[in-house]
Design a protein around this motif. Structure first.
Motif, PDB file in Angstrom:
ATOM      1  N   THR A  11     -40.977 -14.682  10.533  1.00  0.00           N
ATOM      2  CA  THR A  11     -42.022 -14.025   9.779  1.00  0.00           C
ATOM      3  C   THR A  11     -41.394 -12.956   8.935  1.00  0.00           C
ATOM      4  O   THR A  11     -40.686 -12.091   9.450  1.00  0.00           O
ATOM      5  CB  THR A  11     -43.055 -13.380  10.729  1.00  0.00           C
ATOM      6  OG1 THR A  11     -43.577 -14.405  11.568  1.00  0.00           O
ATOM      7  CG2 THR A  11     -44.173 -12.717   9.960  1.00  0.00           C
ATOM      8  N   GLU A  13     -40.572  -9.667   7.047  1.00  0.00           N
ATOM      9  CA  GLU A  13     -40.899  -8.272   7.292  1.00  0.00           C
ATOM     10  C   GLU A  13     -40.548  -7.461   6.064  1.00  0.00           C
ATOM     11  O   GLU A  13     -39.822  -7.894   5.176  1.00  0.00           O
ATOM     12  CB  GLU A  13     -40.101  -7.741   8.494  1.00  0.00           C
ATOM     13  CG  GLU A  13     -40.466  -8.418   9.802  1.00  0.00           C
ATOM     14  CD  GLU A  13     -41.819  -7.998  10.320  1.00  0.00           C
ATOM     15  OE1 GLU A  13     -42.311  -6.944   9.875  1.00  0.00           O
ATOM     16  OE2 GLU A  13     -42.386  -8.723  11.135  1.00  0.00           O
ATOM     17  N   ARG A  99     -44.166  -4.703  13.757  1.00  0.00           N
ATOM     18  CA  ARG A  99     -45.555  -4.984  14.114  1.00  0.00           C
ATOM     19  C   ARG A  99     -45.617  -5.962  15.276  1.00  0.00           C
ATOM     20  O   ARG A  99     -44.754  -6.832  15.442  1.00  0.00           O
ATOM     21  CB  ARG A  99     -46.296  -5.572  12.907  1.00  0.00           C
ATOM     22  CG  ARG A  99     -45.830  -6.957  12.503  1.00  0.00           C
ATOM     23  CD  ARG A  99     -46.634  -7.498  11.342  1.00  0.00           C
ATOM     24  NE  ARG A  99     -46.202  -8.838  10.977  1.00  0.00           N
ATOM     25  CZ  ARG A  99     -46.627  -9.941  11.560  1.00  0.00           C
ATOM     26  NH1 ARG A  99     -47.484  -9.853  12.572  1.00  0.00           N
ATOM     27  NH2 ARG A  99     -46.199 -11.132  11.177  1.00  0.00           N
ATOM     28  N   SER A 101     -47.631  -9.011  17.442  1.00  0.00           N
ATOM     29  CA  SER A 101     -48.417 -10.200  17.131  1.00  0.00           C
ATOM     30  C   SER A 101     -48.807 -10.871  18.437  1.00  0.00           C
ATOM     31  O   SER A 101     -48.338 -10.504  19.517  1.00  0.00           O
ATOM     32  CB  SER A 101     -47.630 -11.164  16.235  1.00  0.00           C
ATOM     33  OG  SER A 101     -46.423 -11.557  16.854  1.00  0.00           O
ATOM     34  N   SER A 103     -48.063 -13.777  19.599  1.00  0.00           N
ATOM     35  CA  SER A 103     -46.983 -14.468  20.291  1.00  0.00           C
ATOM     36  C   SER A 103     -46.151 -13.507  21.141  1.00  0.00           C
ATOM     37  O   SER A 103     -45.673 -13.875  22.219  1.00  0.00           O
ATOM     38  CB  SER A 103     -46.080 -15.184  19.276  1.00  0.00           C
ATOM     39  OG  SER A 103     -45.495 -14.257  18.385  1.00  0.00           O
ATOM     40  N   TYR A 211     -41.593 -18.062  18.061  1.00  0.00           N
ATOM     41  CA  TYR A 211     -42.224 -17.325  16.972  1.00  0.00           C
ATOM     42  C   TYR A 211     -41.631 -15.913  16.910  1.00  0.00           C
ATOM     43  O   TYR A 211     -41.115 -15.396  17.885  1.00  0.00           O
ATOM     44  CB  TYR A 211     -43.740 -17.220  17.190  1.00  0.00           C
ATOM     45  CG  TYR A 211     -44.481 -18.530  17.061  1.00  0.00           C
ATOM     46  CD1 TYR A 211     -44.907 -18.995  15.833  1.00  0.00           C
ATOM     47  CD2 TYR A 211     -44.749 -19.304  18.188  1.00  0.00           C
ATOM     48  CE1 TYR A 211     -45.607 -20.189  15.718  1.00  0.00           C
ATOM     49  CE2 TYR A 211     -45.441 -20.496  18.079  1.00  0.00           C
ATOM     50  CZ  TYR A 211     -45.870 -20.930  16.840  1.00  0.00           C
ATOM     51  OH  TYR A 211     -46.543 -22.119  16.735  1.00  0.00           O
ATOM     52  N   ARG A 212     -41.749 -15.307  15.754  1.00  0.00           N
ATOM     53  CA  ARG A 212     -41.320 -13.921  15.533  1.00  0.00           C
ATOM     54  C   ARG A 212     -39.867 -13.694  15.935  1.00  0.00           C
ATOM     55  O   ARG A 212     -39.513 -12.690  16.550  1.00  0.00           O
ATOM     56  CB  ARG A 212     -42.221 -12.957  16.296  1.00  0.00           C
ATOM     57  CG  ARG A 212     -43.645 -12.867  15.785  1.00  0.00           C
ATOM     58  CD  ARG A 212     -43.714 -12.441  14.326  1.00  0.00           C
ATOM     59  NE  ARG A 212     -42.922 -11.260  14.072  1.00  0.00           N
ATOM     60  CZ  ARG A 212     -43.342 -10.019  14.324  1.00  0.00           C
ATOM     61  NH1 ARG A 212     -44.533  -9.824  14.830  1.00  0.00           N
ATOM     62  NH2 ARG A 212     -42.562  -8.992  14.051  1.00  0.00           N
TER      63      ARG A 212
END
Length: 380
Positions: A11, A13, A99, A101, A103, A211-212
């Motif tokens: 993701t 940033e 941040r 999330s 997940s 994820y992330r």
């Protein structure tokens, strides 16, 4: 969510700086996945996790089931230790800058639930069976990654995972205990149910780690431990295990369990999940089964059947292709003299703002510098 096949979903940033003329860096400071680091992390993590059954049995009084409490302490010590590491490195601010999330939250909660049910299963049933049921998770996580994240495992991945899964099945239930009356049928049944629950929860946690992956490993480890403690704390509030029977020896084993199987093993698991694909993570994580079977045989006298021994050999064979695979090639970066990045940034900024003084170096030699344009006549 559009993802590239065979890569780690990320993701984007915000950059660390927005000043013109500076080279922007991602928040995580991490480039492409490092397989060598991921392999080392999962091997050490799986070895430490394989010893969880030893520590939990030695920390549990006879007849008690305190897996939830042990996992809660494991998560709290991990969170405090990771927070101390962040403080010593001067990276506390990263906790606010990155941040959260869904997940990240779900990954910690399901990991806590998985480990709590797994620790209880190691007390109620054979150590090898509890470990094998727990490792239904990586297989299921690989299938879910193929469906949800569009990760397409290669032929070598499928072969390695298939051999490891066969070895895992051979080890399940074929490792007979040295004392047939050590676990009554009721306890065996409950331990099997808890083992399956731990495997399903582990699959969800591993999928969330995919994820992330842009999040720094130390920051994610902290949130992983924190939300894992919250999920496990809810189980403790419901079950209310009795800790009055713990002796000084039990507490000493529990403290070692918190450090080795908590801060070390789970922290490295997050690192491995960021650098390895689901198929690779699954095949290499089976090393925990080999460690657990060896500890069960040496420390608790659990006999190993011939077929279970074959299963152990297959697990080791399945790890060889993953260990022998080379790091994917990277394009070599061009060497630039000191200050070249700033010069390039200055050229880009000058071109963007229309400044003519910063674009002289880009003009071919011999071409005259254009003069000022004459103003256009005003038309009525």
């Amino acid at each position: 969510m559009a993802l590239i096949l065979g890569t780690t979903p990320t993701t984007p940033e915000r950059s660390l700086t927005s000043e013109p003329g500076r080279v922007r860096e991602p928040l995580s400071g991490r480039g492409s996945p490092n397989r060598r680091l991921g392999i080392l992390a999962i091997i050490v993590s799986a070895s430490a996790m394989g010893a969880a059954g030893l520590f939990s049995r030695m920390a549990t009084p006879s007849g008690a089931v305190i897996g939830e409490s042990l996992t809660l302490g494991r998560m709290l010590v991990g969170a405090i230790g990771t927070l101390a590491v962040l403080a010593l490195a001067g990276r506390i601010r990263q906790l606010r800058r990155v941040r959260l999330s869904a997940s990240v939250v779900l990954g910690g909660v399901f990991l806590g639930l998985s480990l709590a049910t797994y620790i209880s299963a190691t007390v109620l049933t054979d150590l090898s069976r509890a470990v094998v049921l727990h490792y239904i998770g990586p297989v299921l996580a690989t299938v879910l990654a193929r469906v949800l994240l569009k990760e397409r495992p290669g032929r070598l991945d499928v072969l390695s995972l298939g051999i490891g899964s066969i070895g895992m099945v051979l080890a399940a239930g074929l490792l007979v205990s040295g004392d047939a009356a050590a676990h009554p049928p009721e306890q065996q049944r409950l331990g099997t149910i808890l083992g399956i629950a731990s495997g399903l929860s582990y699959a969800v946690a591993l999928l969330c780690y995919r994820y992330r992956s842009d999040m720094p490993a130390d920051v994610r480890s902290f949130w992983n431990f924190l939300f894992g403690a919250l999920g496990t704390g809810a189980m403790v509030a419901v079950t209310r295990p009795d800790l009055s029977g713990l002796t000084a020896s039990n507490w000493a084993w529990a403290g070692t369990f918190f450090l080795v199987c908590g801060l070390l093993a789970l922290g490295l698991l997050v690192v491995a999940g960021a650098h390895l694909r689901a198929a690779e993570l699954s095949s290499l994580s089976y090393w925990e089964i080999v460690v657990a079977i060896g500890i069960g045989a040496v420390a608790f006298g659990e006999g190993i059947s011939p077929l279970a021994a074959v299963g152990v050999v297959l697990i080791v064979v399945a790890m060889v292709p993953m260990l022998a695979r080379r790091q994917p090639g990277r394009r070599p970066a061009r060497c630039r003299p000191p200050g070249a990045a700033d010069a390039i940034g200055a050229v880009d900024d000058g071109a963007a703002t229309g400044s003519s003084g910063s674009t002289d170096s880009a003009r071919p030699p011999g071409r005259p510098r254009p003069g000022p344009r004459s103003p256009r006549p005003h038309r009525r």
